[in-house]
Motif scaffolding. Structure first.
Motif, PDB file in Angstrom:
ATOM      1  N   PHE A   1      51.570  39.740  40.948  1.00 46.16           N
ATOM      2  CA  PHE A   1      50.474  39.521  40.004  1.00 46.16           C
ATOM      3  C   PHE A   1      50.934  39.518  38.550  1.00 46.16           C
ATOM      4  CE2 PHE A   1      48.652  41.242  43.831  1.00 46.16           C
ATOM      5  CZ  PHE A   1      47.471  40.548  43.994  1.00 46.16           C
ATOM      6  N   SER A   2      52.208  39.764  38.305  1.00 46.62           N
ATOM      7  CA  SER A   2      52.695  39.942  36.934  1.00 46.62           C
ATOM      8  C   SER A   2      53.628  38.821  36.507  1.00 46.62           C
ATOM      9  CB  SER A   2      53.444  41.275  36.815  1.00 46.62           C
ATOM     10  OG  SER A   2      52.607  42.359  37.144  1.00 46.62           O
ATOM     11  N   LEU A   4      41.696  40.848  46.184  1.00 48.57           N
ATOM     12  CA  LEU A   4      43.018  40.977  45.565  1.00 48.57           C
ATOM     13  C   LEU A   4      42.975  41.930  44.380  1.00 48.57           C
ATOM     14  CD1 LEU A   4      44.315  37.272  45.584  1.00 48.57           C
ATOM     15  CD2 LEU A   4      45.142  39.159  46.995  1.00 48.57           C
ATOM     16  N   LEU A   5      41.927  41.830  43.564  1.00 47.23           N
ATOM     17  CA  LEU A   5      41.815  42.678  42.380  1.00 47.23           C
ATOM     18  C   LEU A   5      41.623  44.148  42.763  1.00 47.23           C
ATOM     19  CD1 LEU A   5      39.556  40.380  40.166  1.00 47.23           C
ATOM     20  CD2 LEU A   5      41.948  40.954  39.740  1.00 47.23           C
ATOM     21  N   VAL A   6      40.815  44.397  43.780  1.00 47.45           N
ATOM     22  CA  VAL A   6      40.614  45.775  44.236  1.00 47.45           C
ATOM     23  C   VAL A   6      41.909  46.330  44.818  1.00 47.45           C
ATOM     24  CG1 VAL A   6      39.369  47.260  45.853  1.00 47.45           C
ATOM     25  CG2 VAL A   6      38.153  45.468  44.608  1.00 47.45           C
ATOM     26  N   ASN A   7      42.597  45.531  45.610  1.00 49.97           N
ATOM     27  CA  ASN A   7      43.870  45.979  46.183  1.00 49.97           C
ATOM     28  C   ASN A   7      44.918  46.195  45.091  1.00 49.97           C
ATOM     29  OD1 ASN A   7      43.179  46.132  48.921  1.00 49.97           O
ATOM     30  ND2 ASN A   7      43.422  43.924  49.184  1.00 49.97           N
ATOM     31  N   TYR A   8      44.863  45.376  44.055  1.00 48.08           N
ATOM     32  CA  TYR A   8      45.774  45.560  42.924  1.00 48.08           C
ATOM     33  C   TYR A   8      45.556  46.939  42.306  1.00 48.08           C
ATOM     34  CZ  TYR A   8      48.033  44.829  38.379  1.00 48.08           C
ATOM     35  OH  TYR A   8      48.832  44.946  37.271  1.00 48.08           O
ATOM     36  N   GLY A  38      38.914  38.720  31.114  1.00 47.16           N
ATOM     37  CA  GLY A  38      39.848  38.177  30.137  1.00 47.16           C
ATOM     38  C   GLY A  38      41.288  38.568  30.406  1.00 47.16           C
ATOM     39  N   SER A  39      41.497  39.552  31.284  1.00 48.03           N
ATOM     40  CA  SER A  39      42.854  40.003  31.638  1.00 48.03           C
ATOM     41  C   SER A  39      43.301  39.481  32.996  1.00 48.03           C
ATOM     42  CB  SER A  39      42.915  41.547  31.641  1.00 48.03           C
ATOM     43  OG  SER A  39      42.671  42.059  30.363  1.00 48.03           O
ATOM     44  N   TRP A  40      42.511  38.595  33.580  1.00 44.57           N
ATOM     45  CA  TRP A  40      42.887  37.964  34.848  1.00 44.57           C
ATOM     46  C   TRP A  40      43.122  36.483  34.570  1.00 44.57           C
ATOM     47  CZ3 TRP A  40      37.541  39.625  37.048  1.00 44.57           C
ATOM     48  CH2 TRP A  40      37.427  41.027  37.000  1.00 44.57           C
ATOM     49  N   LEU A  41      44.213  35.985  35.063  1.00 52.00           N
ATOM     50  CA  LEU A  41      44.582  34.597  34.804  1.00 52.00           C
ATOM     51  C   LEU A  41      44.650  33.828  36.119  1.00 52.00           C
ATOM     52  CD1 LEU A  41      45.453  32.788  32.377  1.00 52.00           C
ATOM     53  CD2 LEU A  41      47.817  33.294  33.020  1.00 52.00           C
ATOM     54  N   GLY A  49      48.035  31.526  42.170  1.00 55.49           N
ATOM     55  CA  GLY A  49      47.073  32.578  42.429  1.00 55.49           C
ATOM     56  C   GLY A  49      46.720  33.378  41.187  1.00 55.49           C
ATOM     57  N   ILE A  50      45.901  34.401  41.364  1.00 51.98           N
ATOM     58  CA  ILE A  50      45.428  35.212  40.254  1.00 51.98           C
ATOM     59  C   ILE A  50      46.536  36.139  39.744  1.00 51.98           C
ATOM     60  CG2 ILE A  50      44.531  37.069  41.726  1.00 51.98           C
ATOM     61  CD1 ILE A  50      42.120  37.237  39.787  1.00 51.98           C
TER      62      ILE A  50
END
Length: 327
Positions: free
Chosen positions: A94-95, A136-140, A225-228, A233-234
């Motif tokens: 994700f980075s 994905l965001l929750v798992n992140y 705004g912090s998700w691209l 993927g995101i």
């Protein structure tokens, strides 16, 4: 090189990057352009004959609001964050890849993720966050909050800046920001919040907790705004607000922005359940952080491109008040 990379000649910039070993000696300059909104920092896209890079620099002020001072050390915190998450196989996906760091210029150089867009379009309520992306965001967050961290920058300066704009400025009776310029009638809606002494006491206590050291590494600004969105993927970016804090803060910010983009209560309930299936949460604390984030975004300086009517804003403001008071 000038302290501000946007004011530095391309020849000098290329020489600095070559001297640092980031670019090859024969690499030729093609073009440079703004990359994204760059609210906090100066963010440029540098295209050369061999590669495309993202240059991110932290000036001693908020890039969008130059009259607001900001600690230059924030770029070092972002560098530390990416260094930690890149030790985790899941979070690494994700980075952005870090190419180089030039602390003398407060400059972070990253691989270009492409011409992706952030997720602020969700506020227009024309699209919903896909269920897959939400998972994905929750798992992140789950993986992030469970990282073993032995040492991390205190990031006190950025926390104090954020504390001011989350827990203090929005609730001042006379802060100089006329909300009726955002939407007619919003100033009056805010006055009912600003005159609620019991609510303000809860918010002050929560702000003190925010400034104290917590148990988990948190992103600190986990909103659309912090998700691209990229072809790969995101991605999760803009980590300069990260610190050791309450995991409920990250999840509360996420829940608040989903509410303001008209995500169904059932979906928000499911994401909480998904998180809690693996890691416990203080649900009262989560509700309080959610409520404060809603209020600061609707009646504070950090406005969002929401399409809510005044009556809808009043309704969600009342809901946020209840989240804080009844936690």
């Amino acid at each position: 090189m000038a302290n501000n990379i946007s004011e530095t000649s391309t020849d000098v910039l290329m020489d600095v990057l070559k001297h640092a070993g980031i670019l090859n000696a024969g690499d030729k300059f093609l073009e440079i352009s703004k990359a994204g909104e760059g609210n906090m920092n100066i963010v440029l896209r540098l295209k050369t004959s061999e590669r495309t890079l993202i240059l991110k620099q932290s000036p001693p002020y908020v890039n969008k609001y130059p009259h607001i001072p900001a600690p230059v050390e924030r770029i070092k915190v972002e560098y530390a964050y990416y260094g930690l998450v890149q030790k985790d196989a899941y979070l690494t996906k994700f980075s952005p890849k870090i190419i180089g760091f030039l602390p003398i210029y407060n400059l972070l150089v990253m691989d270009d993720l492409g011409l992706g867009l952030d997720y602020r379009h969700l506020y227009e309520q024309k699209t919903k966050l896909p269920e897959h992306d939400l998972e994905l965001l929750v798992n992140y967050l789950l993986r992030l909050h469970q990282l073993k961290v032995h040492a991390y920058p205190d990031n006190r300066g950025m926390r104090r800046l954020n504390h001011e704009h989350i827990f203090k400025f929005p609730f001042l009776t006379d802060n100089g920001f006329d909300l009726d310029r955002v939407q007619t009638g919003l100033q009056e809606a805010a006055s009912s919040i600003r005159s609620d002494s019991r609510l303000l006491q809860f918010i002050e206590q929560l702000g003190s907790r925010y400034l104290s050291k917590g148990r988990s590494l948190i992103h600190g600004d986990f909103y659309p705004g912090s998700w691209l969105g990229t072809s790969d993927g995101i991605k999760v970016i803009d980590t300069e607000f990260s610190f050791m804090g309450d995991p409920e803060f990250d999840l509360g910010v996420l829940c608040a922005h989903l509410m303001m983009s008209n995500t169904s209560p059932q979906t928000i309930f499911q994401l909480k359940a998904m998180y809690m299936a693996e890691k416990k949460l203080d649900l009262d604390l989560l509700d309080q952080y959610t409520g404060v984030e809603i209020l600061r975004r609707l009646i504070g300086l950090a406005q969002l491109p929401v399409t809510l009517s005044l009556s809808e804003k009043k309704s969600i403001i009342d809901y946020a008040r209840n989240l804080i008071l009844h936690a």
